[in-house]
Write an enzyme that holds these catalytic residues in place. Structure first.
Site, PDB file in Angstrom:
ATOM      1  N   ARG A  25      -6.456  77.586  32.596  1.00 50.10           N
ATOM      2  CA  ARG A  25      -7.506  77.512  31.585  1.00 50.10           C
ATOM      3  C   ARG A  25      -8.729  78.291  32.026  1.00 50.10           C
ATOM      4  NH1 ARG A  25      -7.715  71.809  28.664  1.00 50.10           N
ATOM      5  NH2 ARG A  25      -5.503  71.498  28.428  1.00 50.10           N
ATOM      6  N   LYS A  83       7.054  67.191  30.618  1.00 48.22           N
ATOM      7  CA  LYS A  83       5.685  66.708  30.390  1.00 48.22           C
ATOM      8  C   LYS A  83       5.616  66.177  28.955  1.00 48.22           C
ATOM      9  CE  LYS A  83       0.999  68.626  29.956  1.00 48.22           C
ATOM     10  NZ  LYS A  83       0.047  69.594  30.493  1.00 48.22           N
ATOM     11  N   THR A 133      -0.896  74.807  32.443  1.00 45.87           N
ATOM     12  CA  THR A 133      -1.292  75.593  31.270  1.00 45.87           C
ATOM     13  C   THR A 133      -0.768  77.031  31.366  1.00 45.87           C
ATOM     14  OG1 THR A 133      -3.328  74.254  31.335  1.00 45.87           O
ATOM     15  CG2 THR A 133      -3.190  75.873  29.609  1.00 45.87           C
ATOM     16  N   GLU A 150      -2.405  70.209  40.106  1.00 46.63           N
ATOM     17  CA  GLU A 150      -1.960  71.188  39.109  1.00 46.63           C
ATOM     18  C   GLU A 150      -3.190  71.976  38.710  1.00 46.63           C
ATOM     19  OE1 GLU A 150      -0.017  69.445  35.624  1.00 46.63           O
ATOM     20  OE2 GLU A 150      -0.911  71.031  34.389  1.00 46.63           O
TER      21      GLU A 150
HETATM   22  C1  3PG Z   1      -3.597  69.269  30.463  1.00 50.98           C
HETATM   23  O1  3PG Z   1      -4.100  70.388  30.584  1.00 50.98           O
HETATM   24  O2  3PG Z   1      -2.451  68.982  30.829  1.00 50.98           O
HETATM   25  C2  3PG Z   1      -4.373  68.204  29.809  1.00 50.98           C
HETATM   26  O3  3PG Z   1      -5.430  68.730  29.111  1.00 50.98           O
HETATM   27  C3  3PG Z   1      -4.878  67.153  30.723  1.00 50.98           C
HETATM   28  O4  3PG Z   1      -5.276  66.146  29.885  1.00 50.98           O
HETATM   29  P1  3PG Z   1      -6.554  65.231  30.193  1.00 50.98           P
HETATM   30  O5  3PG Z   1      -7.683  66.178  30.429  1.00 50.98           O
HETATM   31  O6  3PG Z   1      -6.719  64.403  28.948  1.00 50.98           O
HETATM   32  O7  3PG Z   1      -6.212  64.398  31.392  1.00 50.98           O
END
Ligand code: 3PG
Length: 212
Positions: free
Chosen positions: A45, A129, A69, A41
């Site tokens: 970001r 999710k 995201t 995924e």
């Molecule tokens: C996401 O973007 O789904 C989460 O930030 C992932 O979470 P983690 O970095 O705590 O695994």
């Protein structure tokens, strides 16, 4: 359940990736495949997300590459154009969900409360999710919140790591887990793909052991 979400369920753990430089997408995909993890995924970001989705998909047709995201319809469009096979959102956004449904794009919206789950169910979605899993109360919260929703499956994400992955995977309502612990941004940036491969292997082993 559609074919894509079905595959994610079989894989059991979805690496959640933030890539700064799209050139890392090819070696990252190779490391994931070598570690036995044929999905990723790639999150919006970073500005390189769409490019990275395109590059990883082009280099590795056997990896199920999705976009994470996704906050806007515009990003969903970019993700689809880049070749993303599924979309994940941190919260429930009706407009993004409607766009995905209208465009036959598998969508896993983020939920944290029963109200969020109701909204997703109203759109006919039942693989959701659970985010941010650990901060929202972890395994105990997911058991309590998911209990009344027979037939709904969750992909807990947020704070999942090698120590708690098995606890989540053991819950009957868990479809798969998401996590960045095997694909940390610093490891990607430093080109430590062997380390990523080994972390992916470890995560895959936890999935196997938990499900056997
Ligand atoms: C996401 O973007 O789904 C989460 O930030 C992932 O979470 P983690 O970095 O705590 O695994």
């Amino acid at each position: 359940m559609n074919k894509i979400t079905d595959q994610l369920g079989q894989i059991g753990i979805i690496p959640v990736v933030a890539i700064d430089d799209a050139a890392s997408a090819e070696p990252l995909g190779r490391a994931l495949l070598d570690g036995g993890l044929p999905c990723a995924e790639i999150t919006f970001r970073t500005a390189a997300a769409a490019d990275a989705i395109q590059k990883m998909s082009a280099a590795h047709s056997n990896i199920l590459v999705g976009a994470g995201t996704v906050l806007t319809i515009e990003q969903a469009k970019q993700a689809k154009a880049a070749g993303a096979k599924f979309i994940v959102t941190p919260g429930f956004d009706a407009a993004v969900v409607d766009w995905c449904l209208a465009n036959e794009m598998p969508i896993t919206p983020g939920v944290m409360t029963p109200t969020d789950i109701n909204q997703a169910l109203a759109k006919g979605l039942n693989i959701l999710k659970f985010f941010p899993a650990e901060v929202a109360g972890g395994v105990k919260a997911l058991k309590a919140i998911g209990g009344p929703y027979v037939g709904v499956k969750f992909i807990p994400t947020g704070g999942i790591n090698a120590s708690n992955l098995a606890d989540y995977l053991s819950l009957p309502m868990v479809h798969a887990c998401g996590g960045s612990f095997m694909v940390e941004k610093q490891l990607i940036a430093a080109g430590k793909f062997d380390e990523i491969r080994d972390l992916a292997k470890m995560a895959v082993n936890i999935v196997r052991l938990t499900r056997s």
